[in-house]
Design a protein around this motif. Structure first.
Motif, mmCIF file in Angstrom:
data_model
loop_
_atom_site.group_PDB
_atom_site.id
_atom_site.type_symbol
_atom_site.label_atom_id
_atom_site.label_comp_id
_atom_site.label_asym_id
_atom_site.label_seq_id
_atom_site.Cartn_x
_atom_site.Cartn_y
_atom_site.Cartn_z
ATOM 1 N N GLN A 202 0.101 -2.376 -1.565
ATOM 2 C CA GLN A 202 1.010 -2.163 -2.681
ATOM 3 C C GLN A 202 1.553 -0.742 -2.757
ATOM 4 O O GLN A 202 2.495 -0.502 -3.514
ATOM 5 C CB GLN A 202 0.311 -2.525 -3.999
ATOM 6 N N ASP A 203 0.993 0.210 -2.004
ATOM 7 C CA ASP A 203 1.402 1.604 -2.205
ATOM 8 C C ASP A 203 1.585 2.376 -0.898
ATOM 9 O O ASP A 203 1.581 3.599 -0.896
ATOM 10 C CB ASP A 203 0.397 2.333 -3.113
ATOM 11 N N PHE A 204 1.795 1.664 0.209
ATOM 12 C CA PHE A 204 1.841 2.388 1.490
ATOM 13 C C PHE A 204 3.053 3.299 1.603
ATOM 14 O O PHE A 204 2.990 4.321 2.283
ATOM 15 C CB PHE A 204 1.727 1.430 2.690
ATOM 16 N N ALA A 205 4.165 2.959 0.946
ATOM 17 C CA ALA A 205 5.348 3.821 1.050
ATOM 18 C C ALA A 205 5.076 5.187 0.423
ATOM 19 O O ALA A 205 5.465 6.226 0.976
ATOM 20 C CB ALA A 205 6.551 3.153 0.389
ATOM 21 N N ALA A 206 4.385 5.200 -0.722
ATOM 22 C CA ALA A 206 4.031 6.468 -1.365
ATOM 23 C C ALA A 206 3.079 7.264 -0.490
ATOM 24 O O ALA A 206 3.165 8.492 -0.402
ATOM 25 C CB ALA A 206 3.401 6.196 -2.734
ATOM 26 N N ALA A 207 2.145 6.574 0.166
ATOM 27 C CA ALA A 207 1.193 7.254 1.046
ATOM 28 C C ALA A 207 1.910 7.887 2.238
ATOM 29 O O ALA A 207 1.615 9.030 2.629
ATOM 30 C CB ALA A 207 0.129 6.277 1.523
ATOM 31 N N ILE A 208 2.848 7.155 2.817
ATOM 32 C CA ILE A 208 3.611 7.686 3.955
ATOM 33 C C ILE A 208 4.383 8.930 3.541
ATOM 34 O O ILE A 208 4.446 9.916 4.275
ATOM 35 C CB ILE A 208 4.546 6.598 4.516
ATOM 36 N N ALA A 209 4.948 8.907 2.345
ATOM 37 C CA ALA A 209 5.709 10.065 1.858
ATOM 38 C C ALA A 209 4.835 11.305 1.728
ATOM 39 O O ALA A 209 5.331 12.432 1.836
ATOM 40 C CB ALA A 209 6.356 9.735 0.512
ATOM 41 N N GLU A 210 3.518 11.111 1.535
ATOM 42 C CA GLU A 210 2.599 12.246 1.399
ATOM 43 C C GLU A 210 1.809 12.510 2.683
ATOM 44 O O GLU A 210 0.827 13.248 2.668
ATOM 45 C CB GLU A 210 1.651 12.025 0.223
ATOM 46 N N GLY A 211 2.235 11.895 3.788
ATOM 47 C CA GLY A 211 1.657 12.260 5.074
ATOM 48 C C GLY A 211 0.601 11.340 5.638
ATOM 49 O O GLY A 211 -0.091 11.713 6.595
ATOM 50 N N ALA A 212 0.445 10.147 5.080
ATOM 51 C CA ALA A 212 -0.563 9.220 5.607
ATOM 52 C C ALA A 212 -0.356 8.988 7.103
ATOM 53 O O ALA A 212 0.761 8.806 7.572
ATOM 54 C CB ALA A 212 -0.503 7.887 4.871
ATOM 55 N N THR A 213 -1.473 8.986 7.830
ATOM 56 C CA THR A 213 -1.426 8.674 9.268
ATOM 57 C C THR A 213 -2.057 7.316 9.571
ATOM 58 O O THR A 213 -1.800 6.733 10.608
ATOM 59 C CB THR A 213 -2.173 9.748 10.078
ATOM 60 N N HIS A 214 -2.900 6.832 8.651
ATOM 61 C CA HIS A 214 -3.584 5.549 8.817
ATOM 62 C C HIS A 214 -3.444 4.756 7.523
ATOM 63 O O HIS A 214 -3.882 5.227 6.456
ATOM 64 C CB HIS A 214 -5.071 5.754 9.128
ATOM 65 N N LEU A 215 -2.832 3.585 7.611
ATOM 66 C CA LEU A 215 -2.687 2.695 6.470
ATOM 67 C C LEU A 215 -3.700 1.568 6.590
ATOM 68 O O LEU A 215 -3.949 1.061 7.683
ATOM 69 C CB LEU A 215 -1.273 2.106 6.424
ATOM 70 N N ARG A 216 -4.269 1.141 5.464
ATOM 71 C CA ARG A 216 -5.233 0.041 5.443
ATOM 72 C C ARG A 216 -4.602 -1.117 4.677
ATOM 73 O O ARG A 216 -4.633 -1.161 3.449
ATOM 74 C CB ARG A 216 -6.544 0.492 4.782
ATOM 75 N N ILE A 217 -4.026 -2.053 5.403
ATOM 76 C CA ILE A 217 -3.211 -3.097 4.767
ATOM 77 C C ILE A 217 -3.842 -4.466 4.988
ATOM 78 O O ILE A 217 -4.102 -4.859 6.129
ATOM 79 C CB ILE A 217 -1.773 -3.051 5.301
ATOM 80 N N GLY A 218 -4.080 -5.167 3.885
ATOM 81 C CA GLY A 218 -4.696 -6.484 3.951
ATOM 82 C C GLY A 218 -3.736 -7.604 3.629
ATOM 83 O O GLY A 218 -3.016 -8.096 4.490
ATOM 84 N N THR A 219 -3.673 -7.989 2.347
ATOM 85 C CA THR A 219 -2.995 -9.231 1.967
ATOM 86 C C THR A 219 -1.505 -9.259 2.299
ATOM 87 O O THR A 219 -0.959 -10.337 2.524
ATOM 88 C CB THR A 219 -3.175 -9.497 0.462
ATOM 89 N N ALA A 220 -0.839 -8.117 2.324
ATOM 90 C CA ALA A 220 0.592 -8.125 2.658
ATOM 91 C C ALA A 220 0.827 -8.680 4.062
ATOM 92 O O ALA A 220 1.902 -9.211 4.358
ATOM 93 C CB ALA A 220 1.175 -6.712 2.552
#
Length: 229
Positions: A202-220
């Motif tokens: 639900q919030d990976f776009a915000a994380a990417i904007a702040e420099g996330a290098t690893h996303l943990r994505i399940g139900t999507a």
């Protein structure tokens, strides 16, 4: 569409949609999509779904529960997968998790470091607690520097960076900005620990904007989880 995509059109479509969203968010932040690792969290889903994801090109999968992760890793040992343990870790289970996990995202206390030391080098993240509730997983920001030093001194652990979950009720980007600032604050002691494991369905776009290098994505990607047995 590939043969695997034809067999699993819904899964393939969800995976493609998320990959497109990640690429769009990366470009909007002036980043390359290739900088970002997507970990598909398959909690409560059968090993057959992980196999289908592998056929669709997924290489990084995540699990929250030790027994489930251990069984899936053993059943799918022949596949080219990297196993990420992203759930709360019990000290008494740590050595067992170390045996199959390639990356552990949830180190938050010295007792885990002692249990995880070993000869084989595995990658790890330190989980930071962004709430005022000590019952939530993660090290308090005030204790982070000490845990970084202890991690760097532990044989067999390579510190990649920090992991966090955005608290309920807080604007995600603000929470992720706090993690980025904490990451910058540990660079003196750990200059190579630049990775950020943050951002979920639900919030990976915000994380990417702040420099996330690893996303943990399940139900999507996986769809709704089956009820645990």
């Amino acid at each position: 569409m590939s043969e695997a995509g034809a067999l699993h059109p819904t899964l393939a479509e969800r995976l493609g949609s998320v990959q497109e969203g990640i690429a769009d968010a990366a470009r909007a932040s002036g980043r390359q999509p290739s900088e970002i690792t997507t970990i598909v969290v398959t909690k409560f889903h059968p090993a057959s779904l992980v196999r289908a994801l592998s056929e669709l090109g997924v290489r990084d999968v995540g699990e929250n529960r030790h027994q489930e992760a251990q069984a899936k890793a053993a059943e799918l040992a022949g596949l080219p997968l990297r196993w990420h343990f992203v759930g709360q870790l019990q000290s008494k289970k740590a050595k067992q998790v170390r045996a199959y996990a390639d990356v552990i995202h949830s180190i938050d206390r010295p007792a885990l470091l002692a249990a995880l030391s070993g000869e084989k080098v595995i990658d790890c993240f330190l989980q930071v607690n962004l709430t005022d509730n000590p019952e939530r997983g993660g090290v308090a920001p005030a204790a982070l520097d000490a845990l970084v030093d202890q991690t760097l001194a532990t044989p067999g652990l390579r510190l990649l960076g920090l992991m966090a979950v955005a608290p309920l009720g807080e604007e995600p980007r603000r929470a992720f900005a706090r993690v980025r600032e904490l990451s910058e604050s540990i660079r003196g002691a750990a200059p190579e620990a630049t990775a950020l494991s943050m951002g979920m369905s639900q919030d990976f776009a915000a994380a990417i904007a702040e420099g996330a290098t690893h996303l943990r994505i399940g139900t999507a990607i996986t769809g709704n989880r089956p009820q645990p047995e």
